[in-house]
Enzyme design. Structure first.
Site, PDB file in Angstrom:
ATOM      1  N   ILE A   1      44.877  51.323  36.218  1.00 38.71           N
ATOM      2  CA  ILE A   1      46.169  50.682  36.484  1.00 38.71           C
ATOM      3  C   ILE A   1      47.140  50.962  35.346  1.00 38.71           C
ATOM      4  CG2 ILE A   1      47.316  48.461  36.852  1.00 38.71           C
ATOM      5  CD1 ILE A   1      44.641  47.529  38.083  1.00 38.71           C
TER       6      ILE A   1
ATOM      7  N   LYS B   1      43.036  38.046  36.069  1.00 39.08           N
ATOM      8  CA  LYS B   1      42.947  36.726  36.704  1.00 39.08           C
ATOM      9  C   LYS B   1      42.295  35.688  35.807  1.00 39.08           C
ATOM     10  CE  LYS B   1      41.017  39.166  40.141  1.00 39.08           C
ATOM     11  NZ  LYS B   1      41.532  40.453  40.318  1.00 39.08           N
TER      12      LYS B   1
ATOM     13  N   GLU C   1      34.495  45.817  42.249  1.00 45.06           N
ATOM     14  CA  GLU C   1      34.414  45.589  40.809  1.00 45.06           C
ATOM     15  C   GLU C   1      33.242  46.427  40.301  1.00 45.06           C
ATOM     16  OE1 GLU C   1      36.331  43.107  38.931  1.00 45.06           O
ATOM     17  OE2 GLU C   1      37.545  43.333  40.746  1.00 45.06           O
TER      18      GLU C   1
ATOM     19  N   ASP D   1      35.615  36.444  42.665  1.00 43.54           N
ATOM     20  CA  ASP D   1      36.934  37.034  42.469  1.00 43.54           C
ATOM     21  C   ASP D   1      37.969  36.328  43.354  1.00 43.54           C
ATOM     22  OD1 ASP D   1      38.221  39.216  41.053  1.00 43.54           O
ATOM     23  OD2 ASP D   1      38.653  39.999  43.075  1.00 43.54           O
TER      24      ASP D   1
ATOM     25  N   LYS E   1      41.443  33.991  42.496  1.00 43.85           N
ATOM     26  CA  LYS E   1      42.775  34.170  43.104  1.00 43.85           C
ATOM     27  C   LYS E   1      43.236  32.875  43.735  1.00 43.85           C
ATOM     28  CE  LYS E   1      42.183  39.081  44.019  1.00 43.85           C
ATOM     29  NZ  LYS E   1      41.883  40.095  45.032  1.00 43.85           N
TER      30      LYS E   1
END
Ligand code: ADP
Ligand code: ASP
Ligand code: MG
Length: 838
Positions: free
Chosen positions: A485, A601, A689, A700, A704
């Protein structure tokens, strides 16, 4: 300019045998021809002044005791330098005898004129030249003591004398050039001069600095080094502001302004003789001669900040001349300042007053009585006829000066000064901005000087190092975590830089990049070459520390600390890691004035106390936290929630399919693929992941959901979590082949569950439901026409029900995973900050 260095030593730099030896060593080691100017040994001038007062007050014993102490100190110092039996010894004895006679004369007279005072205090400097000459000779230099009251001509304003234009310089040259030409090192008394009649004068307290530049300018010396007890001119008086830093470079005018407004490190008029010439003035510490110190020259360098330093002048009084009849009457101001000038009263500052009907200015407290008399005399007619109502004097004031040439091109400096002072609770008595726009001065209560200085120092971030580069127009990014990213983000930043600049006026610039191994910091912007190398190294799986110039560190806070030592422009931490420690990192960022953009996160899904503490720091620091990419990658989920709340809506619940990975699995399962094989393909396709178990347990998704719940204002405190995963976390950490083998046990039960749903005319979706104080995460059976049932591929869907969106919920849907879309989410957060800060 001539190859000559003037070395000026302050009192502490010649304050003991040890310091004298160190001073001599500095000169002995220098390659260029040298001329030395020295102050009296530290404390000597004060002791001499005490002796004079005692003598004049009839306290003869006290006066004699002071003289005895001074005499003993100089004799003992010479002894320690190994010079008692030399001609220096007899000259010191002569000076001390002379001192005794002069003090006895004052005792006899019972009063001391300014002229006698100057004669007596000059002995301090004369004694010091003797000692320093001896130390220099011991260090192998041919040196000779010279008293400046034989040549440095001044006017006859004893205790505050000024050099005489066109005369002083010529006399300096005639007195000193011959010695220099003969290869000698003259050791000249600082602080003192002589009137035309030959009487000893002094240039005002701290005047040795002025002597040094007067002599330096007259002799056209290329360098003048002021050796003192601090390594340079600091961003503020280091005794008031412990976090003050030495300033590497100042323009002549900046240094002149600072010294005029109280920076004691330089006598008020030090820069005058060299201003605008090619001379370089250095301020260095004789205790740490290897430090570069401050260079004062004629260059105006672009720095990362318009303000360079803050100085303070205590002991001021504000005089206000008021009267309705004054408005529009020409010449009143001229008469006021003319009268003060005739009485030799120096006006420190002329203030801006809100009405035309008053004139306001600052003078030293010591001049109040004289000023009052002078003004009443000058304005007696106006006072009598009432066109001037009153002359009021406000004592116990001080002036703070905020100085820097860069201010001329920057708006809002005065506003920042006022805001910072207001926040600190300091009330402003007056404000003045010189037309030169290199100084904004404020008058405040004297007792508030320390607190106000510290507040302004922080407000202008002077505790941070100058990056040495113009920071104007940048948003400085500190990037933590360099994966796919980050790579996509860096490429996008580069590609869109021109558009971003055109649209928002700020360009994002990478100044520091860190990973778990360490960081690379280039406060003026990381070079394109280094960025390329860095991305290459990281893509190949290497640590950042492989790049040259990187610093190793396992604590990501070191990255932030190192970067924030510098005065960055709108520093913004971009967290693209999945480190759990990042919450501590954000605390530090917010406390230190840095905004945060995160795709991570974990720090936002910490226990409520931890999370709230971090958000509190953010709010009190008035910082920005943006986290769009934590939920739904680039989809505007967080943004939508924040917008609804900001416009007064109340969120009732949010349901969603929040995992691209799990959506991919469901699609495969529905097409008949066994669970273990679908996981295998998802892993191979890069959708999971690193450990697929984190996806399969729903951990995960839970994170979120917590973020949605918090941002959506659904649960300020504890959240009840019901979580059902496809598998449980006991499988975590297994090697992939082992995991895939173990997952086979799930193939049939999962296939059966899907078949049962299909029979009911339903489908299974991995869903998160967020309600006030509660989150449920896990597979759910949904009717085919439910919005979440219609979801395809790796898309996410977030269904928001609120007061406003009650009957028909608001739905945000689209690709919720993938490198490019996530990077775009991060970029849009960065742009939001630019729009807000720019
Ligand atoms: P010297 O005896 O060497 O002439 P001074 O005492 O006159 O030394 O000046 C140095 C002192 O000035 C420092 O020790 C410091 O306390 C004080 N000072 C005040 N403002 C500043 C500043 N902005 N930068 C550095 N020093 C300052
Ligand atoms: N010795 C003098 C003083 O103490 C001059 C100086 O130090 O510059 O003021
Ligand atoms: Mg000084």
């Amino acid at each position: 300019m001539r190859n000559l260095t003037i070395h000026k030593f302050g009192g502490t730099s010649v304050g003991s045998a040890e310091r004298l030896t160190a001073a001599a060593a500095i000169i002995a080691a220098s390659q260029t021809p040298a001329l030395v100017v020295t102050s009296a040994m530290s404390g000597t001038t004060d002791a001499l002044l005490r002796a004079i007062s005692a003598a004049a007050d009839g306290r003869a014993d006290d006066a004699r005791a002071e003289v005895a102490t001074i005499t003993r100190r100089h004799r003992e110092t010479l002894l320690a330098l190994g010079g008692s039996d030399t001609s220096t010894g007899s000259r010191i004895d002569t000076l001390c005898d002379e001192l005794t006679h002069l003090i006895e004369a004052i005792v006899a007279l019972g009063e001391a004129s300014p002229r006698s005072k100057d004669r007596i205090v000059s002995v301090g400097e004369k004694l010091a030249t003797e000692l320093l000459t001896h130390a220099l000779q011991s260090a192998g230099r041919q040196a000779m003591p010279i008293s400046a009251d034989t040549f440095l001509e001044t006017d006859a304003r004893f205790t505050q004398a000024s050099p005489i234009p066109h005369i002083t310089a010529g006399r300096i040259r005639r007195a000193l050039n011959a010695h220099l030409d003969a290869g000698l090192t003259p050791v000249v008394t600082g602080f003192i001069g002589c009137s035309a009649e030959g009487h000893t004068t002094t240039l005002g307290r701290g005047g040795s600095d002025f002597s040094a530049t007067l002599i330096g300018a007259a002799l056209e010396a290329a360098d003048i080094i002021i050796w003192t007890d601090v390594p340079g001119v600091f961003t503020a008086n280091p005794r008031i502001v412990p976090e003050a830093l030495a300033i590497p470079q100042l323009h002549h005018r900046e240094a002149a302004e600072l010294s005029f407004y109280g920076a004691k490190v330089l006598h008020q008029r030090t820069i005058q003789p060299v201003s605008g010439t090619d001379a370089r003035v250095w301020i260095k510490s004789s205790f740490e001669p290897e430090q570069t110190g401050t260079l004062v020259d004629r260059n105006q360098l672009i720095g990362s900040h318009p303000v360079k330093a803050i100085s303070a002048v205590p002991g001021q009084a504000i005089v206000n001349v008021e009267g309705r009849g004054m408005a529009g009457v020409p010449g009143i101001a001229a008469r006021i300042f003319g009268a003060l000038a005739r009485h030799q009263i120096s006006v420190t500052l002329i203030c801006q007053s809100s009405s035309e009907a008053s004139i306001c200015f600052a003078i030293p407290t010591a001049e109040v009585a004289a000023a009052e008399t002078a003004l009443k005399q000058e304005l007696r007619l106006e006072l009598a006829e009432g066109s001037i109502d009153d002359i009021t004097i406000l004592p116990d004031c001080g002036i703070l000066a905020v100085v820097g040439l860069g201010m001329a091109h920057t708006t809002g400096v005065a506003a920042r000064v006022m805001t910072a002072l207001a926040k600190q609770g300091v009330s402003l008595i007056a404000i003045a901005q010189a037309s030169s726009e290199l100084n904004i001065s404020v008058v405040i209560r004297e007792t508030e000087i320390p607190a106000a200085t510290r507040a302004l120092h922080r407000a202008f971030e002077l505790h941070r190092l100058d990056t040495g580069k113009d920071a104007g127009g940048h948003l400085d990014i500190i990037l933590f975590g360099v994966g796919k990213i980050a790579r996509a983000l860096v490429e996008n930043l580069d590609r869109h830089a021109p558009t971003i600049r055109a649209r928002y006026g700020l360009i994002p610039r990478l100044v520091a990049v860190g990973d778990r191994s360490g960081f690379l910091l280039e406060p003026g912007g990381i070079s394109p070459q280094n960025i390329a190398d860095l991305l290459r190294i990281k893509a190949a799986g290497g640590p950042i520390t492989e790049i040259e110039g990187a610093t190793a560190s396992s604590d990501p806070r070191d990255l932030l600390r190192a970067a924030l030592r510098y005065r960055l422009s709108h520093p913004t931490l971009v967290d693209l890691s999945d480190a759990a420690v990042a919450a501590d990192l954000y605390d530090l960022a917010f406390a230190e004035g840095c905004d945060v953009v995160t795709a991570n996160k974990k720090p936002l899904a910490t226990p409520p106390e931890r999370y709230n503490a971090m958000r509190d720091l953010q709010r009190t620091g008035a910082r920005i936290l943006r986290a769009e990419a934590t939920v739904g990658a680039g989809l505007p989920v967080i943004d939508t929630l924040e917008m609804l709340i900001a416009t007064g809506d109340r969120i009732h619940r949010v349901d969603g399919s929040l995992s691209g990975t799990l959506a991919f699995l469901m699609e495969r399962l529905e097409s008949g693929q066994p669970f273990s094989e679908a996981v295998r393909d998802a892993e191979a396709g890069g959708y999971t992941e690193p450990d697929p178990v984190a996806d399969l347990t729903g951990d995960d998704v839970v994170r979120k959901a917590i973020i949605i719940s918090r941002i959506g204002g659904l649960s300020p405190g504890h959240i009840e979590i019901e979580q059902e995963g496809w598998v449980d976390s006991s499988l975590a950490g297994l090697p992939l082949p082992v995991l895939l083998e173990r997952l086979k046990a799930y193939d049939k039960p999962i296939a059966d569950r899907l078949a049962a749903a299909r029979e009911r005319g339903e489908v299974i979706r991995f869903v998160a439901s967020v309600e006030p104080g509660r989150i449920r995460v896990g597979p759910q059976s949904l009717p085919l026409d439910a919005p979440l049932a219609r979801l395809a591929r790796t898309d996410n869907m977030i269904v928001i029900s609120s007061e406003r969106y009650d009957q028909r919920p608001l739905v945000v849907t689209g690709p919720g995973a993938g490198v490019q879309v996530t990077a775009m989410g991060v970029l849009s957060d960065i742009l939001r900050i630019i729009a807000e800060r720019g």
